[in-house]
Motif scaffolding. Structure first.
Motif, PDB file in Angstrom:
ATOM      1  N   VAL A  81     -49.872  16.297 -10.039  1.00 53.50           N
ATOM      2  CA  VAL A  81     -49.782  16.005  -8.617  1.00 53.50           C
ATOM      3  C   VAL A  81     -50.854  16.833  -7.926  1.00 53.50           C
ATOM      4  O   VAL A  81     -50.943  18.049  -8.139  1.00 53.50           O
ATOM      5  CB  VAL A  81     -48.397  16.349  -8.042  1.00 53.50           C
ATOM      6  N   ALA A  82     -51.675  16.185  -7.100  1.00 52.96           N
ATOM      7  CA  ALA A  82     -52.721  16.875  -6.350  1.00 52.96           C
ATOM      8  C   ALA A  82     -52.488  16.618  -4.871  1.00 52.96           C
ATOM      9  O   ALA A  82     -52.885  15.577  -4.334  1.00 52.96           O
ATOM     10  CB  ALA A  82     -54.107  16.403  -6.774  1.00 52.96           C
ATOM     11  N   GLY A  83     -51.810  17.536  -4.222  1.00 50.30           N
ATOM     12  CA  GLY A  83     -51.462  17.346  -2.827  1.00 50.30           C
ATOM     13  C   GLY A  83     -50.544  16.151  -2.656  1.00 50.30           C
ATOM     14  O   GLY A  83     -49.735  15.833  -3.528  1.00 50.30           O
ATOM     15  N   PRO A 109     -53.490  23.064  -4.262  1.00 48.18           N
ATOM     16  CA  PRO A 109     -52.786  21.786  -4.131  1.00 48.18           C
ATOM     17  C   PRO A 109     -52.389  21.116  -5.447  1.00 48.18           C
ATOM     18  O   PRO A 109     -51.639  20.145  -5.447  1.00 48.18           O
ATOM     19  CB  PRO A 109     -53.792  20.918  -3.396  1.00 48.18           C
ATOM     20  N   VAL A 110     -52.903  21.608  -6.582  1.00 49.74           N
ATOM     21  CA  VAL A 110     -52.747  20.886  -7.848  1.00 49.74           C
ATOM     22  C   VAL A 110     -51.688  21.542  -8.721  1.00 49.74           C
ATOM     23  O   VAL A 110     -51.733  22.757  -8.963  1.00 49.74           O
ATOM     24  CB  VAL A 110     -54.076  20.802  -8.618  1.00 49.74           C
ATOM     25  N   THR A 111     -50.745  20.735  -9.195  1.00 45.62           N
ATOM     26  CA  THR A 111     -49.745  21.187 -10.162  1.00 45.62           C
ATOM     27  C   THR A 111     -49.792  20.260 -11.365  1.00 45.62           C
ATOM     28  O   THR A 111     -49.752  19.039 -11.223  1.00 45.62           O
ATOM     29  CB  THR A 111     -48.327  21.168  -9.553  1.00 45.62           C
ATOM     30  N   ILE A 112     -49.877  20.857 -12.545  1.00 44.09           N
ATOM     31  CA  ILE A 112     -49.992  20.102 -13.797  1.00 44.09           C
ATOM     32  C   ILE A 112     -48.846  20.521 -14.711  1.00 44.09           C
ATOM     33  O   ILE A 112     -48.587  21.713 -14.884  1.00 44.09           O
ATOM     34  CB  ILE A 112     -51.333  20.392 -14.498  1.00 44.09           C
ATOM     35  N   TYR A 120     -53.352   7.391  -9.490  1.00 45.40           N
ATOM     36  CA  TYR A 120     -52.910   6.682  -8.301  1.00 45.40           C
ATOM     37  C   TYR A 120     -53.322   7.489  -7.072  1.00 45.40           C
ATOM     38  O   TYR A 120     -53.069   8.696  -7.000  1.00 45.40           O
ATOM     39  CB  TYR A 120     -51.387   6.510  -8.297  1.00 45.40           C
ATOM     40  N   GLU A 121     -53.930   6.813  -6.107  1.00 48.73           N
ATOM     41  CA  GLU A 121     -54.257   7.453  -4.836  1.00 48.73           C
ATOM     42  C   GLU A 121     -53.418   6.819  -3.742  1.00 48.73           C
ATOM     43  O   GLU A 121     -53.312   5.585  -3.659  1.00 48.73           O
ATOM     44  CB  GLU A 121     -55.747   7.321  -4.537  1.00 48.73           C
ATOM     45  N   LEU A 122     -52.805   7.671  -2.908  1.00 53.33           N
ATOM     46  CA  LEU A 122     -51.860   7.227  -1.894  1.00 53.33           C
ATOM     47  C   LEU A 122     -52.387   7.539  -0.502  1.00 53.33           C
ATOM     48  O   LEU A 122     -53.179   8.478  -0.310  1.00 53.33           O
ATOM     49  CB  LEU A 122     -50.509   7.927  -2.097  1.00 53.33           C
ATOM     50  N   LEU A 145     -61.793  17.756  -8.432  1.00 49.56           N
ATOM     51  CA  LEU A 145     -62.447  17.861  -7.127  1.00 49.56           C
ATOM     52  C   LEU A 145     -61.450  18.257  -6.045  1.00 49.56           C
ATOM     53  O   LEU A 145     -61.782  19.032  -5.136  1.00 49.56           O
ATOM     54  CB  LEU A 145     -63.116  16.536  -6.772  1.00 49.56           C
ATOM     55  N   ALA A 146     -60.217  17.745  -6.134  1.00 50.46           N
ATOM     56  CA  ALA A 146     -59.193  18.110  -5.156  1.00 50.46           C
ATOM     57  C   ALA A 146     -58.890  19.602  -5.225  1.00 50.46           C
ATOM     58  O   ALA A 146     -58.713  20.266  -4.190  1.00 50.46           O
ATOM     59  CB  ALA A 146     -57.922  17.297  -5.397  1.00 50.46           C
TER      60      ALA A 146
END
Length: 278
Positions: free
Chosen positions: A96-98, A209-212, A115-117, A139-140
């Motif tokens: 999840v990136a933001g 912003p990024v959680t993996i 997926y981009e929302l 990049l995010a």
């Protein structure tokens, strides 16, 4: 000596202390995920999937060539997209990136569904990305981060003892980092850190912003920070207890990435799936 198995270490192998206390052993991860061929329909059970097969053939070519590539699925109808879903499945790594990007590695390592929302959570784009790690996620993480640690003004908070030395180490490594540099790992689990030390490190790195989540062997959670190339990497056992807590100075922790040999294996496995429909 007889052929009986003799336990060297572990529960029950060490003498009990006089006060009745026993050695306690941290539970280690137990489950390891391995590749399993996705459950795809028989050729005579599907029709009009030529568009999906064409996209997957391009994915196979990119994997075999070892090149990064992105393929837009927006033009596929529901039937073709469902077939792609069945072939790819869900793999070990979720991201999840933001609020705008979600990514899922497929059962084929190095093949990602991205997926981009929009701001309302509605799907704006659906792509397959081939590569070691989704570029848009990287990049995010980078775009939301500063080049240096968050400054601290004033005296140190109470009970902060060992964190300042780690901050100096991180600052030096961050300043020296260059593309291709070896990862620098700071193992927090081995250091005598107070809760205040940990909070101070969190504040200096800042939130990202990024959680993996990587579930290859036990659970590994990777979090970007507010400092570019600074990551938290934490391993958990099956009871969700932290067994290893580290900070990595690197572009992206390797545990989240597919290796070149993974892409080669995925090309072969995807070829085996597609050959059924030729």
């Amino acid at each position: 000596m007889s052929g009986a198995n003799i336990g060297i270490v572990g529960p029950g192998t060490q003498p009990t202390d006089e006060d009745g206390a026993e050695l306690a052993y941290m539970e280690m991860p137990k489950g390891m995920r391995t590749y399993a061929m996705p459950a795809v329909p028989e050729p005579d059970e599907v029709e009009d999937i030529e568009a999906a097969l064409a996209v997957l053939a391009k994915v196979r070519y990119a994997l075999a060539a070892g090149t990064s590539a992105s393929f837009d699925l927006g033009g596929l109808d529901q039937q073709n997209r469902s077939f792609v879903d069945q072939v790819l499945g869900d793999g070990e790594v979720s991201i999840v990136a933001g609020s705008s990007i979600q990514a899922q590695e497929s059962v084929l390592a190095g093949v990602w569904r991205v997926y981009e929302l929009d701001a309302m959570g509605r799907l704006q784009s659906d792509t397959i990305e081939v590569g070691s790690f989704p570029r848009c996620v990287l990049l995010a993480a980078q775009d939301a981060a500063a080049a240096v640690l968050t400054p601290h003004d004033g005296s140190l908070p109470a009970m902060v003892y060992n964190a300042p030395a780690l901050v100096t180490e991180m600052a030096d490594r961050l300043a020296a980092w260059r593309p291709g540099a070896a990862v620098h790992v700071i193992n927090l689990s081995l250091l005598p850190l107070s809760d205040e030390d940990v909070s101070y490190l969190d504040a200096r790195l800042g939130p990202g912003p990024v959680t993996i989540l990587s579930r290859g062997y036990g659970n590994c959670r990777i979090s970007s920070t507010g400092t570019r190339n600074g990551w938290y990497v934490r391993y958990f056992n099956s009871r969700e207890a932290v067994i290893l807590n580290t900070i990595e100075i690197t572009e992206i922790p390797s545990v989240a990435c597919a290796a070149p040999e993974d892409l080669e294996d995925s090309a072969q496995r995807l070829g085996e799936i597609l050959d059924v429909y030729l």
